[in-house]
Design an enzyme around this catalytic site. Structure first.
Site, PDB file in Angstrom:
ATOM      1  CE  LYS A  34     -34.079  88.288  46.555  1.00  0.00           C
ATOM      2  NZ  LYS A  34     -33.002  87.377  46.157  1.00  0.00           N
ATOM      3  NE  ARG A 129     -28.338  84.259  39.950  1.00  0.00           N
ATOM      4  CZ  ARG A 129     -29.285  84.309  40.867  1.00  0.00           C
ATOM      5  NH1 ARG A 129     -30.559  84.267  40.513  1.00  0.00           N
ATOM      6  NH2 ARG A 129     -28.975  84.404  42.149  1.00  0.00           N
ATOM      7  CE1 TYR A 254     -62.833  91.377  27.657  1.00  0.00           C
ATOM      8  CE2 TYR A 254     -61.784  91.033  29.774  1.00  0.00           C
ATOM      9  CZ  TYR A 254     -62.370  91.876  28.846  1.00  0.00           C
ATOM     10  OH  TYR A 254     -62.493  93.202  29.124  1.00  0.00           O
ATOM     11  CG  MET A 302     -56.891  95.735  34.373  1.00  0.00           C
ATOM     12  SD  MET A 302     -56.907  97.288  33.500  1.00  0.00           S
ATOM     13  CE  MET A 302     -56.114  96.855  31.975  1.00  0.00           C
TER      14      MET A 302
END
Ligand SMILES: *Cc1c(COP(=O)(O)O)cnc(C)c1O
Length: 359
Positions: A34, A129, A254, A302
């Protein structure tokens, strides 16, 4: 020149499948692919495992893509179908179906499928679940068996919530619950995931379902795949695009999240959250450059990550950098970031070029 690159080493994948299968004795093993094979490319993984007993995916779209790529191995839909059209498709493509909810049972009963399909009833043995409750098993089993849409015996599966915690009592309880609920039935039974297969021998039943271990990654936090006789399939690489001298107590990046405590050399690598590398990776998360680990410093941006190469650095622009893989275990990187390897490999973006190594 390829910059950010995920090298997918298919012989390691094949080794892992063979090794995991050897733990199953004569029983089959389901390869869980998956999420695009946890970011490794489901199509390429499936085609590299032509002898796999069965594949499992989470969504019917993933299964259809595999069939369209020429994969004719059995495919199990781990959460079954979510609507009637999909159920018809599952029958047409001959997928194996999970039923875990009354609404799925009703759809299964109220339609005439072109061809009958194999059905797995998912039981809730303690994860809470999905899965039907203990007191509903007989009721569901009877109704499913009555349908002309089912092929062969009804099979049973369940899922562990704590199999990666080797000290937890929970797994043993789930195993007992599963046995109590399914002993009376003839169909196949399956509860083991990778952690079950590797660490809980009495969880194996008729068929295990392995995902993470197939990719050479340990399902438990304090061991690496290599320590479990697995080989890492993915190596995430990029290159140094800048090396600069950096003065003591100056900030980097940053938000000025980090200041150097000494004169040093700052390397910039071509990787960032735009490639799927987590932005929240803290200072100190390791990266592998020229035979050693160096720490990430400052915020992941990024397209770039800054690392402290140290004052003795001989590193040059263009040098290879490994984010995880054959030199730097992904389990260690995940631990430093406070996540699990599953999330690291699956989150890589389109910008990372996948290169497949076949030999
Ligand atoms: C994802 C999944 C698995 C595989 O789990 P791993 O920990 O990756 O081995 C097995 N069974 C089900 C139902 C799953 O959703």
């Amino acid at each position: 020149m390829v910059t950010a690159e995920a090298i997918i080493h298919l012989p390691s994948l094949q080794h892992n499948y063979r090794y995991l299968k050897s733990l199953c004795g004569d029983n089959p093993l389901i390869a869980v692919i998956k999420g695009d094979a946890y970011g490794h490319s489901a199509r390429d993984v499936a085609l590299a495992l032509p002898d796999a007993d069965m594949f499992a995916v989470a969504r019917i779209e993933e299964a259809i893509e595999l069939r369209e790529s020429g994969v004719d191995t059995e495919i199990l839909l781990l959460e079954g179908c979510f609507c009637l059209e999909d159920l018809q498709l599952a029958s047409r493509y001959q997928f194996q179906l999970v039923i875990h909810h009354l609404s799925q049972l009703e759809q299964f009963e109220n339609t005439a499928l072109d061809k009958p399909i194999s059905v797995w009833l998912k039981l809730d043995t303690g994860m809470h679940r999905v899965g039907i409750q203990s007191d509903e098993v007989e009721y569901f089993a009877k109704r499913i068996a009555r349908s002309t849409n089912i092929e062969g015996e009804l099979n049973f599966l369940s899922h562990f919530s704590c199999a990666d915690d080797l000290l937890s009592q929970k797994t043993q309880q789930q195993i007992s619950n599963f046995s109590n609920l399914t002993d009376a039935y003839k169909g196949k039974k399956s509860i083991a995931n990778s952690a079950g297969l590797l660490f809980w021998p009495n969880s194996h039943y008729d068929v295990a379902r392995s995902g993470i271990a197939l990719y050479g990654i340990s399902p438990v936090e304090d061991q690496t795949g290599a320590e479990l006789n697995l080989k890492p399939v993915m190596t995430l690489k990029t290159r140094l695009i800048s090396v600069r001298e950096h003065q003591k107590s100056q900030p980097v990046g940053y938000g000025e999240m980090w200041h150097s405590t000494q004169d040093t050399s700052i390397g910039v690598i071509a990787m960032g959250y735009g490639d799927g590398y987590p932005r929240l990776a803290p200072e100190g998360t390791p990266v592998w450059i020229n035979g050693r680990q160096v720490p990430i410093v400052g915020r992941v941006s990024m397209d770039m990550i800054t690392v402290d190469l140290g004052s003795e650095s001989q590193d040059k622009i263009g040098d290879d950098v490994e984010l995880w893989g054959s030199q730097l275990p992904i389990e260690k990187v995940a631990q430093a970031i406070g996540t699990i390897p599953y999330e690291l490999t699956i989150k890589l973006t389109q910008r990372v070029v996948k290169t497949f190594v076949a030999l």
